[in-house]
Design an enzyme around this catalytic site. Structure first.
Site, mmCIF file in Angstrom:
data_model
loop_
_atom_site.group_PDB
_atom_site.id
_atom_site.type_symbol
_atom_site.label_atom_id
_atom_site.label_comp_id
_atom_site.label_asym_id
_atom_site.label_seq_id
_atom_site.Cartn_x
_atom_site.Cartn_y
_atom_site.Cartn_z
ATOM 1 N N CYS A 1 18.198 -38.056 -8.538
ATOM 2 C CA CYS A 1 17.242 -38.183 -7.419
ATOM 3 C C CYS A 1 16.064 -39.094 -7.728
ATOM 4 O O CYS A 1 15.915 -40.135 -7.104
ATOM 5 C CB CYS A 1 16.725 -36.795 -7.053
HETATM 6 N N1 LIG Z 1 21.722 -32.935 -7.609
HETATM 7 C C1 LIG Z 1 20.516 -32.696 -7.137
HETATM 8 O O1 LIG Z 1 19.692 -32.100 -7.815
HETATM 9 C C2 LIG Z 1 20.124 -33.127 -5.738
HETATM 10 C C3 LIG Z 1 18.933 -32.605 -5.208
HETATM 11 C C4 LIG Z 1 18.560 -32.964 -3.928
HETATM 12 C C5 LIG Z 1 19.343 -33.864 -3.202
HETATM 13 N N2 LIG Z 1 20.484 -34.383 -3.743
HETATM 14 C C6 LIG Z 1 21.268 -35.309 -2.912
HETATM 15 O O2 LIG Z 1 22.399 -34.614 -2.399
HETATM 16 C C7 LIG Z 1 23.521 -35.500 -2.303
HETATM 17 C C8 LIG Z 1 24.689 -34.959 -3.116
HETATM 18 O O3 LIG Z 1 24.285 -34.898 -4.482
HETATM 19 P P1 LIG Z 1 25.045 -34.023 -5.558
HETATM 20 O O4 LIG Z 1 24.149 -33.965 -6.748
HETATM 21 O O5 LIG Z 1 25.553 -32.770 -4.972
HETATM 22 O O6 LIG Z 1 26.287 -35.005 -5.874
HETATM 23 P P2 LIG Z 1 27.641 -34.629 -6.661
HETATM 24 O O7 LIG Z 1 28.173 -35.905 -7.171
HETATM 25 O O8 LIG Z 1 27.381 -33.487 -7.596
HETATM 26 O O9 LIG Z 1 28.587 -34.065 -5.513
HETATM 27 C C9 LIG Z 1 29.038 -34.828 -4.462
HETATM 28 C C10 LIG Z 1 30.467 -34.404 -4.153
HETATM 29 O O10 LIG Z 1 30.894 -35.160 -3.017
HETATM 30 C C11 LIG Z 1 32.253 -35.509 -3.214
HETATM 31 N N3 LIG Z 1 32.550 -36.632 -2.337
HETATM 32 C C12 LIG Z 1 32.294 -37.950 -2.502
HETATM 33 N N4 LIG Z 1 32.690 -38.641 -1.430
HETATM 34 C C13 LIG Z 1 33.224 -37.759 -0.571
HETATM 35 C C14 LIG Z 1 33.800 -37.846 0.720
HETATM 36 N N5 LIG Z 1 33.886 -39.014 1.347
HETATM 37 N N6 LIG Z 1 34.247 -36.728 1.292
HETATM 38 C C15 LIG Z 1 34.164 -35.537 0.682
HETATM 39 N N7 LIG Z 1 33.609 -35.378 -0.534
HETATM 40 C C16 LIG Z 1 33.139 -36.467 -1.137
HETATM 41 C C17 LIG Z 1 32.371 -35.785 -4.686
HETATM 42 O O11 LIG Z 1 33.703 -35.677 -5.126
HETATM 43 C C18 LIG Z 1 31.455 -34.706 -5.265
HETATM 44 O O12 LIG Z 1 32.163 -33.524 -5.571
HETATM 45 C C19 LIG Z 1 23.024 -36.864 -2.780
HETATM 46 O O13 LIG Z 1 22.568 -37.595 -1.684
HETATM 47 C C20 LIG Z 1 21.823 -36.489 -3.652
HETATM 48 O O14 LIG Z 1 20.887 -37.546 -3.719
HETATM 49 C C21 LIG Z 1 20.898 -34.010 -4.993
#
Ligand SMILES: NC(=O)c1ccc[n+]([C@@H]2O[C@H](COP(=O)([O-])OP(=O)(O)OC[C@H]3O[C@@H](n4cnc5c(N)ncnc54)[C@H](O)[C@@H]3O)[C@@H](O)[C@H]2O)c1
Length: 440
Positions: free
Chosen positions: A280
């Site tokens: 992030c």
């Molecule tokens: N990790 C954090 O602490 C956090 C905190 C706040 C916001 N975010 C935001 O949340 C969002 C997700 O982050 P995350 O950390 O969960 O990512 P992540 O990589 O852990 O998980 C994302 C998941 O989405 C899947 N994916 C990718 N493309 C896809 C599609 N087209 N259809 C279905 N599934 C798909 C991936 O296989 C993966 O399992 C991002 O925008 C991130 O910036 C993350």
């Protein structure tokens, strides 16, 4: 337009949400999506998780969790009772009433937003969209995404937003590894395209989340997340610049911050470190600066903080080299042991971890690297892979130990005792006094 049962789509959906008979779908089962799915399943909803990675789906359906904040003991009963199931088949969207999208939003090498995952997920949702569905984007993104990119992909003849289907943005604020604040007790901001969208979005979250904060539009909700993360990034940049200044003047920056933090108002402590990490803080502000450039405004604080934070791995490596030189050892050929490679304390995530930069820069200068991190058994680098080693024994055999991530499980007393030289980038050794310790 009315649904097959003769009620307006908004009313029908409201009833399903209130009675918890709405079928909930989460697209993207990562650090954000999986805890959210579990929270709604725990609240009594039937939840379907959709992810493109077959291995993740198979593990979840076997009751196995790969996200630290979701224990298998919580997940497995939800799978067994069929409150939660995972699939790679987007046709499942047809059966859902609500769809949250939590897919990755990385940056391209040029620091431009990579929207490919959001676009791919929305294309699938559009194929199976029908009256009465609520779609909520949770991926962090630039202001305007939901309105300008997602809405045109979803709206179709006979499917008008705010009437037949409902669209919101709600930023995710999860803080992995935080035992006090988790999905259910972190207030949830939500903004819809129309007031009906916001109302249904807020109603939906209020079923599983303690406090919901409705805002007037999707762009406000998108900007809230970027303000929060930009605030952190810039204040960390200031703390890092303070560290550089204090280093030049021989002042202990940690002591300065600790004393300043005793002010009961108008000050909030941020700490320096080896660089920014995680999915992030190093990334999200550049979504904002990319967008504001199009509006003719340069996001100068962001660029400056990005520059200072980006210098920190170099500063740390210079410090290591100087400390070795003071012991008449060249960095080339020295054995350097890294303590902690996750991007922050007590978690297993190495995305954007500053440890990766520090290791790369040390290797470029000819150092031999080992590392210890109980949360990260293997570390993939550009051209090779390292495996974690026992921390005390490796520290004893190294020329220099570097605390990059201050996991609480390290036996710092033994490490200080056996190491010839320690560079501490996190103030993990603040209670140890030794001439062997070099502090940031
Ligand atoms: N990790 C954090 O602490 C956090 C905190 C706040 C916001 N975010 C935001 O949340 C969002 C997700 O982050 P995350 O950390 O969960 O990512 P992540 O990589 O852990 O998980 C994302 C998941 O989405 C899947 N994916 C990718 N493309 C896809 C599609 N087209 N259809 C279905 N599934 C798909 C991936 O296989 C993966 O399992 C991002 O925008 C991130 O910036 C993350």
């Amino acid at each position: 337009m009315q649904t097959a049962t003769g009620t307006a789509p908004a009313d029908a959906l409201e009833q399903k949400i209130k009675s918890r008979t709405a079928r909930v779908g989460i697209i993207g089962l990562g650090y954000v999506g999986l805890p959210l799915a579990v929270e709604f399943a725990k609240a009594g909803f039937s939840v379907t998780g959709i992810d493109v990675q077959e291995s993740k789906v198979a593990r979840l359906n076997a009751g196995e969790s790969y996200v630290q904040d979701v224990p298998a003991a919580t997940l497995a009963p939800l799978i067994d009772s069929q409150k939660f199931r995972a699939t790679t088949d987007f046709a499942a969207v047809a059966e859902l009433d609500t769809i949250n999208i939590a897919v990755p939003t990385p940056l391209r090498k040029t620091k431009d937003p990579d929207m490919s995952h959001i676009v791919a997920a929305c294309q699938q949702v559009a194929r199976f969209l029908s009256p009465g569905k609520l779609v909520i984007l949770e991926s962090t993104t630039y202001p305007g995404t939901t309105d300008e990119l997602v809405l045109p992909m979803l709206e179709q003849p006979g499917l008008k937003v705010g009437e037949q289907f409902f669209l919101c943005f709600s930023p995710e604020r999860v803080d992995p590894g935080n035992p006090r604040y988790q999905t259910a007790n972190i207030p949830k901001v939500v903004g819809g395209i129309t007031p009906a969208c916001t109302r249904l979005g807020a109603l939906f979250y209020s079923q599983a989340i303690e406090k919901v904060v409705p805002v007037s539009s999707t762009s406000v909700a998108e900007m809230v997340k970027l303000l929060e993360n930009t605030f952190r990034m810039i204040n960390i940049g200031l703390a890092n610049e303070m560290a550089l200044m204090c280093d030049r003047m021989g002042i202990n920056v940690w002591e300065v911050i600790e004393a300043a933090a005793t002010k009961p108002f108008g000050f909030m402590p941020f700490y320096p470190g080896p660089g920014l990490g995680g999915h992030c803080i190093p990334i999200d502000p550049f979504y904002l600066s990319w967008k504001t450039k199009q509006a003719g405004i340069e996001a100068r604080f962001i660029e400056l903080a990005g520059y200072i934070n980006g210098q920190m791995p170099h500063f740390v490596v210079d410090k290591i080299q100087n400390a070795l030189n003071d012991q008449s050892k060249p960095i080339k050929g020295s054995h350097i042991h890294i303590l902690g490679v996750a991007y922050k304390r007590n978690i297993d995530d190495v995305r954007e971890s500053p440890a990766l930069d520090v290791i790369l820069l040390l290797e470029r200068r000819g150092a031999r690297i080992t590392y210890s991190d109980p949360f990260v058994p293997k570390l993939a680098l550009d051209h090779h892979e390292l495996a974690t080693t026992e921390p005390v024994a490796s520290s004893a055999s190294a020329d220099c130990v570097v605390v990059v991530t201050d996991h609480s499980c390290f036996d710092y007393a033994s490490i200080v005792q056996c190491s010839p030289l320690i560079v501490d980038t996190r103030n993990a050794l603040k209670n140890f006094a030794s001439s062997k310790i070099v502090r940031l």
